[in-house]
Scaffold this active site. Structure first.
Site, PDB file in Angstrom:
ATOM      1  N   ASP A   1      -8.492  -2.205   8.801  1.00 21.15           N
ATOM      2  CA  ASP A   1      -9.095  -1.179   9.640  1.00 21.15           C
ATOM      3  C   ASP A   1      -9.527  -1.776  10.971  1.00 21.15           C
ATOM      4  OD1 ASP A   1      -8.919   0.922   7.741  1.00 21.15           O
ATOM      5  OD2 ASP A   1     -10.703   0.162   6.731  1.00 21.15           O
TER       6      ASP A   1
ATOM      7  N   ARG B   1       0.846  -1.190   0.000  1.00 16.14           N
ATOM      8  CA  ARG B   1       0.000   0.000   0.000  1.00 16.14           C
ATOM      9  C   ARG B   1       0.885   1.246   0.000  1.00 16.14           C
ATOM     10  NH1 ARG B   1      -5.218   1.359   3.747  1.00 16.14           N
ATOM     11  NH2 ARG B   1      -5.525   3.485   3.037  1.00 16.14           N
TER      12      ARG B   1
ATOM     13  N   ARG C   1      -6.731  -1.010  -3.526  1.00 10.80           N
ATOM     14  CA  ARG C   1      -5.883  -1.405  -2.397  1.00 10.80           C
ATOM     15  C   ARG C   1      -5.351  -2.824  -2.578  1.00 10.80           C
ATOM     16  NH1 ARG C   1      -6.689   3.137  -0.526  1.00 10.80           N
ATOM     17  NH2 ARG C   1      -7.940   3.738   1.252  1.00 10.80           N
TER      18      ARG C   1
ATOM     19  N   ASP D   1      -6.128  -3.502   2.864  1.00 13.17           N
ATOM     20  CA  ASP D   1      -6.714  -2.467   3.700  1.00 13.17           C
ATOM     21  C   ASP D   1      -7.090  -3.116   5.023  1.00 13.17           C
ATOM     22  OD1 ASP D   1      -7.721   0.059   4.356  1.00 13.17           O
ATOM     23  OD2 ASP D   1      -9.714  -0.411   3.575  1.00 13.17           O
TER      24      ASP D   1
END
Length: 167
Positions: free
Chosen positions: A94, A79, A89, A92
């Site tokens: 989170d 990334r 992406r 990713d």
């Protein structure tokens, strides 16, 4: 130990990066609870569909340390440091929840608002933690998923091998 939940997404070499992300998180946190993998169209930009899932983990680390580790893993998996919010992406990661922690500062927001906004986050979270209560809304994730508007097929489960190939 605190129970946390991380959403994982990829729309570039999806199988490779999803499997690598799960493997990397396993190395960091040990045993994971892993949802099904869901395929969903890109949101906010034209792009290839994403694979998305949620994993649960246990840790004694500080919440900001975990967020920093996730960012480092994203960079380690290709990334770019200057990537935009709504863009393709490789990986990713989170942090969605960390126990009952509620934070809203410049670097981190928990519980992550994406839980309420996006089916590709809420459905896999509700799958692995249906009875867990949202710390602010005081509803279970199963209740939130049941109440989410589903006016069209938002996503679908896909069969993805999450075991990374031997190095």
């Amino acid at each position: 130990m605190t129970i946390g939940y991380i959403s994982i997404g990829s729309n570039i070499e999806r199988n490779k990066h999803i499997a690598a992300g799960v493997q990397a998180l396993h190395h960091l946190f040990g045993e994971l609870v892993v949802s099904s993998v869901y395929e969903a169209d890109a949101v906010g930009f034209p792009g290839a569909p994403f694979y998305n899932l949620v994993v649960g983990f246990n840790s004694e680390l500080d919440v900001h340390t975990i967020a920093q580790l996730l960012r480092k893993l994203e960079f380690a998996h290709g990334r770019p440091a200057d990537s935009q919010k709504f863009s393709a992406r490789t990986l990713d990661l989170d942090l969605l929840l960390y126990g009952d922690t509620v934070i809203n500062d410049d670097s981190l927001q928990l519980p992550r608002p994406d839980i309420e906004r996006y089916a590709f986050v809420l459905e896999p979270l509700a799958e692995i933690a249906p009875d867990l209560q949202h710390p602010l809304l005081q509803q279970s994730y199963a209740q939130l998923w049941a109440a989410m508007a589903k006016t069209k097929p938002l996503q679908w489960r896909v069969d993805v091998a999450l075991e990374a190939p031997p190095e």
